[in-house]
Design an enzyme around this catalytic site. Structure first.
Site, short mmCIF file in Angstrom:
data_model
loop_
_atom_site.label_atom_id
_atom_site.label_comp_id
_atom_site.label_asym_id
_atom_site.label_seq_id
_atom_site.Cartn_x
_atom_site.Cartn_y
_atom_site.Cartn_z
CE LYS A 67 5.94 35.14 40.99
NZ LYS A 67 5.26 36.29 41.63
CB SER A 324 3.24 31.44 34.76
OG SER A 324 2.56 30.51 35.58
#
Length: 344
Positions: A67, A324
Site C-alpha cells: 500500500k 502483498s
C-alpha cells in the site's frame, strides 16, 4: 479470456471509462523511488517443477505492505495548497499505515478513519506514525470518511478507487516484468490479492503492456468473494459487511471493488480465483517454513491459490504470486503456525 493490448494503450474500457495508463505508472515509479522499496522477486525451489513459482515480496516494504506505493504516489502528486489542507483516508490497516507514512515523509497532517474490528497492531502502527485515528462501525466507514473530508477540507486518499493509487500499485507489475527479464524468464501468469481492486487493476495495466500474452488473476477469500461474483455476473456486486468480515484475511474485507477498479477488472483481469480459510492458513505456514517470510493472511492468498489449485493451473507456465503484506498480529500468527495443516 484474453484482452487486446490496445485496451491498455487507449486507456478506456468498452463503457468509455478512462483507465489508468502505463505512462502514469512510469511516472509513479519515479515519484516513489527512494521511499517505497523495490522488493525482490524470489524463486521458490519448493514449488512444482512443472509450474515454477516466484514471489513478489511486498511484505518487505517499510510499512510491511504494498500500500505504500499508491499512498506515496497520491500524496506526492498533491499541490502545495492541497498539502496544507491535510489528507484523510479510510482503511482497516495497511492503507492507513501507508498514508500515515507518506504524510509524515512529506510533512502533511493525516486523519485516518479505521473501522472497529480492525487488527490492533495495524491501528497502533498507524498512530505511531503520527496520524490521528478515528474509529467507526465498519458499515459506516465510507460514509463517515466522506463526511469528515467535506467537513475538514482534507484531501481524500481512497484506498483503491483513485487513479493515483492505482498507478502507484501498478509499479509492482512494472518491477515484476523487469525483474523476470533480468532473471531470464517471462512471467506468464501473475496472481494478486483482491479487496477493493487497486492492486490488481494497476498490476494488470503494467503486466498487459509489458508481457504479451500474460494472464493476470485476482485472488480473494471465499468468504469475501464479491469480485468473483462481479465478474461472473457482469455487474459490480457488493457483499454485506457482516459476510466479508468473517474471513481471517482482514486486509481483504472490502464489501465491493470500486467503481473505477471494476472497469479495470472487467477490461484487463482474466479471472478472479477464491481460496478457503484453511488454504489461507496453510499458505501462511508454507511461506514461513519454505520462504522464510512473515506474511499476514490477506497477503498469502495468491500463494494459497497456487497451492490449493495446482491441478487447475496449466503446466509449462511461469507463475508469480504477489505476497502483498506481512502486518500480522503476533498472537494470531502464532496460532496459525501452531495449528495443524488443514484440508483446503
Amino acid at each position: 479470456m484474453s484482452h487486446p493490448a490496445d485496451a491498455v494503450a487507449d486507456r478506456s474500457d468498452p463503457t468509455g471509462t478512462r483507465l489508468v495508463g502505463f505512462a502514469e505508472i512510469q511516472d509513479a515509479a519515479k515519484r516513489i523511488a527512494g521511499i517505497a522499496t523495490r522488493t525482490p522477486l524470489l524463486p521458490c525451489s519448493w514449488a512444482d517443477p512443472d509450474r515454477p513459482l516466484w514471489i513478489k515480496a511486498e511484505s518487505l516494504q517499510p510499512i510491511g505492505a504494498f500500500k505504500i506505493r499508491g499512498a506515496v504516489n497520491a500524496v506526492a502528486s498533491l499541490d502545495p495548497s492541497a498539502r496544507e489542507a491535510g489528507v484523510i483516508a479510510v482503511s482497516s490497516g495497511n492503507h492507513a499505515q501507508a498514508v500515515a507514512y507518506a504524510a509524515k515523509r512529506f510533512g502533511i497532517d493525516a486523519l485516518i478513519v479505521i473501522p472497529h474490528g480492525a487488527a490492533v497492531n495495524k491501528v497502533a502502527a498507524t498512530q505511531a506514525l503520527g496520524a490521528t485515528v478515528v474509529r467507526v462501525p465498519p458499515e459506516l466507514r465510507e460514509q463517515e470518511t466522506r463526511r469528515l473530508a467535506e467537513e475538514t477540507g482534507r484531501i481524500l486518499i481512497h484506498p483503491f478507487d483513485d487513479p493515483r493509487v492505482i498507478a502507484g500499485q501498478g509499479t509492482i507489475g512494472l518491477e515484476i516484468a523487469e525483474q523476470a527479464a533480468q532473471q531470464g524468464f517471462s512471467a506468464d501468469a501473475v496472481l494478486a490479492p483482491v479487496s477493493g481492486g487497486g492492486l490488481v487493476s494497476g498490476l494488470a495495466v503494467a503486466v498487459k503492456e509489458l508481457i504479451p500474452g500474460a494472464s493476470v488473476f485476482g485472488v480473494e477469500p471465499e468468504l469475501a468473494a464479491d469480485a468473483q461474483a462481479s465478474l461472473r455476473s457482469g455487474e459490480r456486486t457488493a457483499w454485506p459487511v457482516e459476510d466479508t468480515w468473517r474471513t481471517i484475511a482482514d486486509a481483504l474485507r472490502a464489501s465491493s471493488v470500486g467503481a473505477l477498479t471494476w472497469e479495470h477488472l472487467r477490461a484487463l483481469v482474466d479471472d478472479v480465483l477464491t481460496v478457503s480459510e484453511p488454504a489461507i492458513r496453510n499458505a501462511v505456514r508454507e511461506l514461513a517454513a519454505s520462504a522464510q517470510l512473515v506474511v499476514e493472511p490477506g497477503g498469502a492468498v495468491a500463494v494459497a491459490a497456487y497451492l490449493s489449485n495446482l491441478h487447475q493451473l496449466p503446466p509449462g507456465r511461469n507463475y508469480v504470486a504477489v505476497v502483498s503484506g506481512g502486518n500480522v498480529d503476533l498472537d494470531a500468527y502464532a496460532a496459525i503456525l501452531s495449528g495443524p495443516p488443514a484440508e483446503a
